[in-house]
Scaffold this motif. Sequence first.
Motif, mmCIF file in Angstrom:
data_model
loop_
_atom_site.group_PDB
_atom_site.id
_atom_site.type_symbol
_atom_site.label_atom_id
_atom_site.label_comp_id
_atom_site.label_asym_id
_atom_site.label_seq_id
_atom_site.Cartn_x
_atom_site.Cartn_y
_atom_site.Cartn_z
ATOM 1 N N ILE A 174 -3.390 23.499 -100.426
ATOM 2 C CA ILE A 174 -3.168 22.080 -100.732
ATOM 3 C C ILE A 174 -4.400 21.504 -101.419
ATOM 4 O O ILE A 174 -4.292 20.829 -102.450
ATOM 5 C CB ILE A 174 -2.820 21.284 -99.455
ATOM 6 C CG1 ILE A 174 -1.419 21.659 -98.962
ATOM 7 C CG2 ILE A 174 -2.927 19.776 -99.700
ATOM 8 C CD1 ILE A 174 -1.065 21.093 -97.593
ATOM 9 N N ASP A 175 -5.574 21.789 -100.871
ATOM 10 C CA ASP A 175 -6.806 21.280 -101.471
ATOM 11 C C ASP A 175 -7.031 21.862 -102.865
ATOM 12 O O ASP A 175 -7.498 21.171 -103.771
ATOM 13 C CB ASP A 175 -8.005 21.570 -100.566
ATOM 14 C CG ASP A 175 -7.966 20.761 -99.276
ATOM 15 O OD1 ASP A 175 -7.245 19.740 -99.217
ATOM 16 O OD2 ASP A 175 -8.654 21.155 -98.313
ATOM 17 N N GLU A 197 10.654 21.833 -105.674
ATOM 18 C CA GLU A 197 11.133 20.691 -106.459
ATOM 19 C C GLU A 197 12.061 19.792 -105.645
ATOM 20 O O GLU A 197 12.210 18.613 -105.949
ATOM 21 C CB GLU A 197 11.832 21.167 -107.737
ATOM 22 C CG GLU A 197 10.915 21.876 -108.709
ATOM 23 C CD GLU A 197 9.782 21.014 -109.232
ATOM 24 O OE1 GLU A 197 9.968 19.793 -109.414
ATOM 25 O OE2 GLU A 197 8.687 21.567 -109.459
ATOM 26 N N THR A 198 12.709 20.351 -104.622
ATOM 27 C CA THR A 198 13.632 19.563 -103.787
ATOM 28 C C THR A 198 13.296 19.670 -102.301
ATOM 29 O O THR A 198 14.036 19.162 -101.467
ATOM 30 C CB THR A 198 15.084 20.026 -104.009
ATOM 31 O OG1 THR A 198 15.173 21.423 -103.697
ATOM 32 C CG2 THR A 198 15.529 19.772 -105.446
ATOM 33 N N ALA A 199 12.194 20.310 -101.973
ATOM 34 C CA ALA A 199 11.847 20.544 -100.566
ATOM 35 C C ALA A 199 11.689 19.253 -99.782
ATOM 36 O O ALA A 199 11.936 19.236 -98.570
ATOM 37 C CB ALA A 199 10.564 21.375 -100.470
ATOM 38 N N ASP A 231 7.323 20.058 -92.249
ATOM 39 C CA ASP A 231 6.228 19.415 -91.516
ATOM 40 C C ASP A 231 5.374 18.597 -92.495
ATOM 41 O O ASP A 231 5.604 18.611 -93.705
ATOM 42 C CB ASP A 231 5.410 20.439 -90.736
ATOM 43 C CG ASP A 231 4.676 21.444 -91.610
ATOM 44 O OD1 ASP A 231 4.374 21.143 -92.784
ATOM 45 O OD2 ASP A 231 4.384 22.546 -91.117
ATOM 46 N N ASP A 232 4.394 17.899 -91.959
ATOM 47 C CA ASP A 232 3.582 16.991 -92.768
ATOM 48 C C ASP A 232 2.830 17.707 -93.878
ATOM 49 O O ASP A 232 2.733 17.199 -94.997
ATOM 50 C CB ASP A 232 2.594 16.222 -91.891
ATOM 51 C CG ASP A 232 3.283 15.186 -91.015
ATOM 52 O OD1 ASP A 232 4.451 14.831 -91.296
ATOM 53 O OD2 ASP A 232 2.657 14.733 -90.033
ATOM 54 N N SER A 233 2.267 18.885 -93.599
ATOM 55 C CA SER A 233 1.506 19.590 -94.635
ATOM 56 C C SER A 233 2.425 20.080 -95.756
ATOM 57 O O SER A 233 2.042 20.039 -96.925
ATOM 58 C CB SER A 233 0.693 20.737 -94.039
ATOM 59 O OG SER A 233 1.526 21.692 -93.436
ATOM 60 N N GLU A 240 3.139 17.157 -97.878
ATOM 61 C CA GLU A 240 1.976 16.867 -98.718
ATOM 62 C C GLU A 240 1.940 17.798 -99.924
ATOM 63 O O GLU A 240 1.686 17.369 -101.051
ATOM 64 C CB GLU A 240 0.692 16.997 -97.893
ATOM 65 C CG GLU A 240 -0.550 16.597 -98.632
ATOM 66 C CD GLU A 240 -1.798 16.673 -97.761
ATOM 67 O OE1 GLU A 240 -2.882 16.392 -98.314
ATOM 68 O OE2 GLU A 240 -1.714 17.011 -96.557
ATOM 69 N N TRP A 241 2.181 19.095 -99.694
ATOM 70 C CA TRP A 241 2.216 20.069 -100.794
ATOM 71 C C TRP A 241 3.277 19.671 -101.816
ATOM 72 O O TRP A 241 3.030 19.656 -103.014
ATOM 73 C CB TRP A 241 2.489 21.481 -100.267
ATOM 74 C CG TRP A 241 2.784 22.443 -101.371
ATOM 75 C CD1 TRP A 241 4.016 22.796 -101.836
ATOM 76 C CD2 TRP A 241 1.834 23.141 -102.184
ATOM 77 N NE1 TRP A 241 3.889 23.678 -102.890
ATOM 78 C CE2 TRP A 241 2.566 23.899 -103.121
ATOM 79 C CE3 TRP A 241 0.448 23.195 -102.212
ATOM 80 C CZ2 TRP A 241 1.952 24.704 -104.068
ATOM 81 C CZ3 TRP A 241 -0.173 24.002 -103.156
ATOM 82 C CH2 TRP A 241 0.582 24.749 -104.062
ATOM 83 N N THR A 242 4.468 19.333 -101.325
ATOM 84 C CA THR A 242 5.569 18.953 -102.211
ATOM 85 C C THR A 242 5.190 17.723 -103.044
ATOM 86 O O THR A 242 5.469 17.673 -104.241
ATOM 87 C CB THR A 242 6.844 18.660 -101.390
ATOM 88 O OG1 THR A 242 7.174 19.829 -100.643
ATOM 89 C CG2 THR A 242 8.013 18.305 -102.270
ATOM 90 N N ALA A 243 4.548 16.754 -102.406
ATOM 91 C CA ALA A 243 4.147 15.536 -103.111
ATOM 92 C C ALA A 243 3.131 15.831 -104.219
ATOM 93 O O ALA A 243 3.080 15.115 -105.224
ATOM 94 C CB ALA A 243 3.576 14.525 -102.123
#
Length: 187
Positions: free
Chosen positions: A37-38, A60-62, A69-71, A74-77
């Motif tokens: 993510i970082d 793309e649709t996750a 979960d939150d992480s 975050e990755w999807t965003a």
Amino acid sequence: MRSVTYSMSVSLDGYIVGPDGGFDWTTPDEDVFRFWIDEIREVGVHLLGRRLYETMLYWETADQDPSLDDSMREWTALWKPLPKVVFSTTLSAVQGNARLASSGLAEEIERLRAEPGEGDIAIGGATLAAEAAAAGLIDEYRAMVYPVLLGGGIPFFPRRERRVDLELVETRTFSSKVVYLRHRVTR
């Protein structure tokens, strides 16, 4: 000038997938996923081959998956809005914030380096990375080395008879015994 980076998970014996095409051994633990993510935050555009593009389509649709979960959210965003360039001779269309490459790899990288923009030009996929390496376009190799021997498959490093000198600029060992190695090409 924007750096061209090649970053993927790799077995200790140098393969990104095994002889059967499997890569289930690359499932990251929480610390490794946080690292990815970082790292993606530093990317301005991602170049992908067809196979990796199709693997990453899930993201793309996750965000519609309530079990994420939150992480993962975050990755999807971060992943969805990231500009992507897909190199394929078989695809006629791509989804999300992606476009099909309109020229060869060297020309695309040259154009992206000349454009204003921030963040690395990341390459994903061994075939695409091998082409970039053969043309001397990769500035950094970033390997997330997993403690597994696959005995064959698709190699992380291209099999070229050309020496490339590298400088180790970062290393990190995770609690899962996965080791991150970041090397810069010395020119």
